[in-house]
Scaffold this active site. Structure first.
Site, mmCIF file in Angstrom:
data_model
loop_
_atom_site.group_PDB
_atom_site.id
_atom_site.type_symbol
_atom_site.label_atom_id
_atom_site.label_comp_id
_atom_site.label_asym_id
_atom_site.label_seq_id
_atom_site.Cartn_x
_atom_site.Cartn_y
_atom_site.Cartn_z
ATOM 1 N N TYR A 169 14.457 -44.115 -83.784
ATOM 2 C CA TYR A 169 14.464 -43.381 -85.041
ATOM 3 C C TYR A 169 13.514 -42.208 -84.884
ATOM 4 C CZ TYR A 169 16.660 -47.324 -87.555
ATOM 5 O OH TYR A 169 17.508 -48.309 -87.992
ATOM 6 N N LEU A 189 24.794 -48.946 -99.349
ATOM 7 C CA LEU A 189 25.469 -48.092 -100.336
ATOM 8 C C LEU A 189 26.056 -46.846 -99.699
ATOM 9 C CD1 LEU A 189 25.999 -48.041 -103.409
ATOM 10 C CD2 LEU A 189 24.014 -46.561 -103.651
#
Length: 290
Positions: free
Chosen positions: A63, A222
């Site tokens: 990341y 989501l």
């Protein structure tokens, strides 16, 4: 609904944490690469997470590249004794922001050592072995993971982005405490992306996890939701909350083994996500959302 969850319940080193964690991927720059656009806010979110009782933080040395680990160390080191930092290995990033497989035994060992160094720790509490598209040596990678665990550099081993077969193979090789697959109200099964990537769905392995006390860590819950589905919006209106909050509450009510890690780069949004743990969905709500 239980407010806590135990990782490694059937092991010699069980760890109990609150059921809502924090995923750090969105603390990086554009394309999940490079430094965050608002570094002070990124550090503030991590500090606030600890203040609010979050004890499960999800990260990876790819990341950034290696940005979130350094942010975690800068913001909250020395760490609370009960904090679980869960990292991932099996991939790396190129300067063009592409994602590539990095999962030979040598690669995995390099990643583990890198995580230890940047997080400033001697042992990583939990590590997920991430399956990347095109990977052909899953068993070899798992064998390396359990070997590194036997050396004391990893406490608990989990897997990420796995199929049923891969999960069952890993379980035969050693103790798997967690699965990190994509799972949300609007995306429960495997999703193929136009660029060729694949995210394996949590629904396809949920029954195995429930049967064996394996924690499910849903990611992108989501992000890929079906915007044509208005059920989240209707329940959100009922409780005066956001759709994202209902999605988190739905995950928490869906199964007691769920440990959601909603990520954000906004402190205000982070506070909203935490508040979702206080939403008590009724049986009728859950039936409607199903």
């Amino acid at each position: 609904m239980n407010n806590t969850i135990t990782i490694g319940k059937d092991t010699a080193n069980p760890l109990t944490v609150p059921r809502l964690g924090y995923g750090t991927m969105r603390l990086t720059g554009e394309g999940f690469y490079g430094e965050p656009p608002n570094r002070p806010e990124a550090l503030a979110i991590l500090k606030r997470a600890i203040e609010k009782g979050v004890r499960f933080i999800d990260t990876a040395d790819y990341y950034g590249d290696d940005v979130t680990n350094r942010l975690i160390a800068e913001a909250i080191y020395p760490y609370p004794d009960d904090l679980v930092i869960c990292t991932k290995v099996g991939a790396t990033r190129k300067p063009d922001k592409s994602w590539v497989v990095y999962n030979t035994p040598e690669n995995l060992r390099t990643s583990i050592e890198n995580n230890l160094r940047t997080l400033k720790i001697d042992r990583i509490t939990q590590v997920h072995f991430r399956v990347m598209p095109g990977m052909t040596n899953f068993e070899e990678g798992m064998e390396a993971m359990f070997k590194i665990q036997s050396e004391g550099k990893i406490l608990h081993v989990g897997v990420s982005n796995v199929t049923r077969d891969e999960l069952q193979t890993a379980m035969k090789m050693g103790n798997v405490v967690s699965v990190e697959n994509m799972y949300g109200h609007g995306q429960r099964t495997t999703k193929q992306f136009a660029h060729g990537g694949t995210n394996m769905g949590g629904e396809e392995v949920l029954d195995i996890c429930e049967q064996h006390n394996i924690v499910m860590v849903p990611f992108w819950s989501l992000h890929t939701a079906d915007r044509q589905d208005t059920r989240l919006a209707k329940v959100a209106q009922k409780y005066g909350v956001t759709e994202a909050q209902v999605n988190i509450a739905w995950l928490l009510h869906k199964s007691p083994i769920m440990l959601p890690i909603p990520g954000t780069s906004s402190l205000a949004h982070f506070e909203e996500n935490l508040a979702a743990a206080d939403i008590n969905l009724s049986k009728d709500d859950m039936t409607f959302l199903e």
